[in-house]
Design an enzyme around this catalytic site. Structure first.
Site, PDB file in Angstrom:
ATOM      1  N   GLY A 103      44.819  37.051  40.764  1.00  0.00           N
ATOM      2  CA  GLY A 103      44.966  37.809  41.898  1.00  0.00           C
ATOM      3  C   GLY A 103      44.290  37.559  43.168  1.00  0.00           C
ATOM      4  N   GLY A 105      42.507  39.905  46.710  1.00  0.00           N
ATOM      5  CA  GLY A 105      42.248  41.109  47.314  1.00  0.00           C
ATOM      6  C   GLY A 105      41.880  40.882  48.886  1.00  0.00           C
ATOM      7  CB  ALA A 106      40.316  43.530  51.264  1.00  0.00           C
ATOM      8  CB  SER A 107      36.431  41.180  49.266  1.00  0.00           C
ATOM      9  OG  SER A 107      36.558  41.602  48.064  1.00  0.00           O
ATOM     10  N   GLY A 108      38.539  38.670  48.452  1.00  0.00           N
ATOM     11  CA  GLY A 108      38.381  37.305  47.842  1.00  0.00           C
ATOM     12  C   GLY A 108      39.429  37.196  46.758  1.00  0.00           C
ATOM     13  CB  THR A 109      40.868  34.484  44.909  1.00  0.00           C
ATOM     14  OG1 THR A 109      39.772  33.534  44.844  1.00  0.00           O
ATOM     15  CG2 THR A 109      41.453  34.138  46.230  1.00  0.00           C
ATOM     16  CB  VAL A 110      40.562  37.861  40.622  1.00  0.00           C
ATOM     17  CG1 VAL A 110      39.972  38.126  39.176  1.00  0.00           C
ATOM     18  CG2 VAL A 110      39.919  39.068  41.639  1.00  0.00           C
ATOM     19  CE  LYS A 125      36.547  41.564  44.631  1.00  0.00           C
ATOM     20  NZ  LYS A 125      36.807  42.964  44.554  1.00  0.00           N
ATOM     21  CG  ASP A 219      40.166  53.386  47.176  1.00  0.00           C
ATOM     22  OD1 ASP A 219      41.129  53.772  47.728  1.00  0.00           O
ATOM     23  OD2 ASP A 219      39.874  51.881  47.539  1.00  0.00           O
TER      24      ASP A 219
HETATM   25  P1  ATP Z   1      38.924  44.237  47.282  1.00  0.00           P
HETATM   26  O1  ATP Z   1      38.150  44.841  46.500  1.00  0.00           O
HETATM   27  O2  ATP Z   1      38.478  42.931  47.954  1.00  0.00           O
HETATM   28  O3  ATP Z   1      39.366  45.262  48.643  1.00  0.00           O
HETATM   29  P2  ATP Z   1      41.291  44.641  45.744  1.00  0.00           P
HETATM   30  O4  ATP Z   1      40.616  45.827  45.214  1.00  0.00           O
HETATM   31  O5  ATP Z   1      42.600  44.295  46.443  1.00  0.00           O
HETATM   32  O6  ATP Z   1      40.211  43.638  46.921  1.00  0.00           O
HETATM   33  P3  ATP Z   1      40.365  42.621  43.686  1.00  0.00           P
HETATM   34  O7  ATP Z   1      39.247  43.449  43.018  1.00  0.00           O
HETATM   35  O8  ATP Z   1      40.068  41.418  44.473  1.00  0.00           O
HETATM   36  O9  ATP Z   1      41.351  43.564  44.389  1.00  0.00           O
HETATM   37  O10 ATP Z   1      41.622  42.151  42.670  1.00  0.00           O
HETATM   38  C1  ATP Z   1      42.667  41.511  43.154  1.00  0.00           C
HETATM   39  C2  ATP Z   1      43.593  41.555  41.837  1.00  0.00           C
HETATM   40  O11 ATP Z   1      42.910  40.574  40.797  1.00  0.00           O
HETATM   41  C3  ATP Z   1      43.762  42.672  41.227  1.00  0.00           C
HETATM   42  O12 ATP Z   1      45.032  43.517  41.742  1.00  0.00           O
HETATM   43  C4  ATP Z   1      43.887  42.243  39.717  1.00  0.00           C
HETATM   44  O13 ATP Z   1      45.423  41.891  39.450  1.00  0.00           O
HETATM   45  C5  ATP Z   1      43.084  40.960  39.402  1.00  0.00           C
HETATM   46  N1  ATP Z   1      41.898  41.473  38.882  1.00  0.00           N
HETATM   47  C6  ATP Z   1      40.881  42.007  39.562  1.00  0.00           C
HETATM   48  N2  ATP Z   1      39.922  42.341  38.563  1.00  0.00           N
HETATM   49  C7  ATP Z   1      40.344  41.824  37.402  1.00  0.00           C
HETATM   50  C8  ATP Z   1      39.874  41.973  36.091  1.00  0.00           C
HETATM   51  N3  ATP Z   1      38.541  42.516  35.718  1.00  0.00           N
HETATM   52  N4  ATP Z   1      40.706  41.505  34.995  1.00  0.00           N
HETATM   53  C9  ATP Z   1      41.973  41.156  35.543  1.00  0.00           C
HETATM   54  N5  ATP Z   1      42.537  41.103  36.680  1.00  0.00           N
HETATM   55  C10 ATP Z   1      41.829  41.331  37.752  1.00  0.00           C
END
Ligand code: ATP
Length: 366
Positions: A103, A105-110, A125, A219
């Site tokens: 996945g 998100g705004a701050s990086g990749t997971v 992450k 949030d």
């Molecule tokens: P940000 O916190 O940077 O604003 P975000 O909340 O959009 O970003 P992230 O926390 O970076 O998202 O996660 C992006 C995606 O990665 C999630 O929507 C999810 O699908 C996957 N993901 C995040 N954390 C996990 C985890 N612990 N286990 C499995 N998948 C995860």
């Protein structure tokens, strides 16, 4: 014909009566109490100095854990030092075998990775620090995860600073939840009422715990609930958390994601823990209807509608049980005093519905 604002972008609205909705801007909520230089202990007593002054006067004095400097006064090097104090000195590549990306998100990749010793899967992450406008948010997120372990909160494992020629990344290792975000399940499948109750109960429990620790999540939405394949339900994304302190038990920064925001946040009033209860109610609507109210509207118009309509209409209410309707009423009460606390909600009959949580696997795989 209308556009759906599916990216669910979160916002901090500056407190200056302008309509400057700035995505991913910091809230800087939980930066730090003065006499505590221990980065593991975090409390907060104020708001960001780079937030314009509120109606009540100048921004409160907020101080950073390191050297009592306000975050925007910290030099890049001081911010980096705060990260260095937080991270493990081990080499993550020796500990983990990094696999595919799951996945972003705004701050990086997971990415998913396996622990070379235990063979357990973990999520990592990766955040590019050279490309992060508000690194303090990340520190907030890590500190909340580190200090608050709960069955229904994504467990933090460790974090690392990975520096190479011309790159600087923060890697956060946490529990891997292979079912992904609840959003996909609500958008793709129809949940039964007892499944909704099971998910809601676990989120309410996590929130009751955070609130008992004097933390507001700010949030709550389906995007921030991750699912496991064996019925696990866990809250994540703690970047917007606010720490409540005795001398500051109410907040007024407009933080969150518009569609899930409580009326008192939208109307720029002082608010407290119960903003999470409102958002929880909106998340229950997501589980019933597949999306939050007003998702077809622009974020600004949605804010206007939340402020002017108060409790949103539930479609097809007649198909719902009295218990779930009553639960929604308790969450989506505009008058904050009358809105339930998470602790009260834990004994609501709706959350007592029997459920086999492993049944969610079908919804995840659908
Ligand atoms: P940000 O916190 O940077 O604003 P975000 O909340 O959009 O970003 P992230 O926390 O970076 O998202 O996660 C992006 C995606 O990665 C999630 O929507 C999810 O699908 C996957 N993901 C995040 N954390 C996990 C985890 N612990 N286990 C499995 N998948 C995860």
């Amino acid at each position: 014909s209308s556009v759906k604002y599916k990216d669910h972008q979160k916002f901090m609205l500056q407190n200056d009566n302008s309509t400057n909705l700035s995505a991913s801007e910091d809230l800087e909520s939980k930066r730090k109490s003065s006499d505590d230089n221990d980065p593991k202990k975090t409390t907060s007593n104020g708001k960001s100095p780079n937030q314009p002054a509120s109606k009540e006067g100048a921004p409160k004095n907020i101080q950073c854990r390191r050297n009592n400097k306000a975050p925007d006064k910290m030099t890049e090097e001081e911010v980096m030092q705060a990260f260095r104090d937080l991270v493990s000195k081990d080499d993550p590549l020796k500990k983990y075998d990094i696999k595919q990306k799951v996945g972003s998100g705004a701050s990086g990749t997971v990415c998913v990775a396996t622990d070379r010793q235990t063979n357990h899967a973990v999520a990592i992450k990766k955040m590019d620090l050279s490309n992060q406008p508000k690194k303090e948010l990340i520190i907030t997120e890590i500190e909340v995860m580190k200090q608050h372990q709960h069955e229904n909160i994504v467990n933090f494992l460790d974090c690392y600073l990975v520096e190479g020629p011309g790159s600087r990344e923060l890697w956060v290792a946490m529990e891997y939840l292979e079912g992904g975000a609840l959003t996909d399940v609500v958008m793709e499948t129809i949940l039964k009422e007892n499944q909704i109750a099971g998910i809601t109960k676990r989120c309410t429990d996590a929130l009751a715990y955070l609130h008992s620790q004097e933390i507001i999540h700010r949030d709550i939405k389906s995007d921030n609930v991750l699912l496991g394949m064996n019925g696990e339900v866990k809250l994540t994304d703690f970047g917007f958390c606010a720490q409540i302190t005795q001398d500051r038990d109410k907040r007024n920064t407009m933080v969150g994601t518009p569609y899930w925001m409580a009326p008192e946040v939208v109307s720029r009033k002082q608010y407290g823990y119960k903003v999470d209860v409102w958002s929880l109610g909106i998340m229950v609507i997501e589980m019933i209807e597949g999306e939050p109210p007003y998702l077809n509207e622009t974020p600004i118009r949605a804010l206007y509608l939340i402020a002017s309509n108060g409790k949103p209409q539930i479609k097809d209410k007649s198909k719902l049980s009295p218990d779930i309707v009553n639960f929604l009423d308790k969450c989506l009460e505009v008058e904050v005093e009358k809105r339930a606390t998470c602790k009260e909600l834990m004994s609501h009959p709706f959350l007592g519905l029997p459920v086999d949580m492993t049944s969610l696997r079908q919804n995840i795989l659908a």
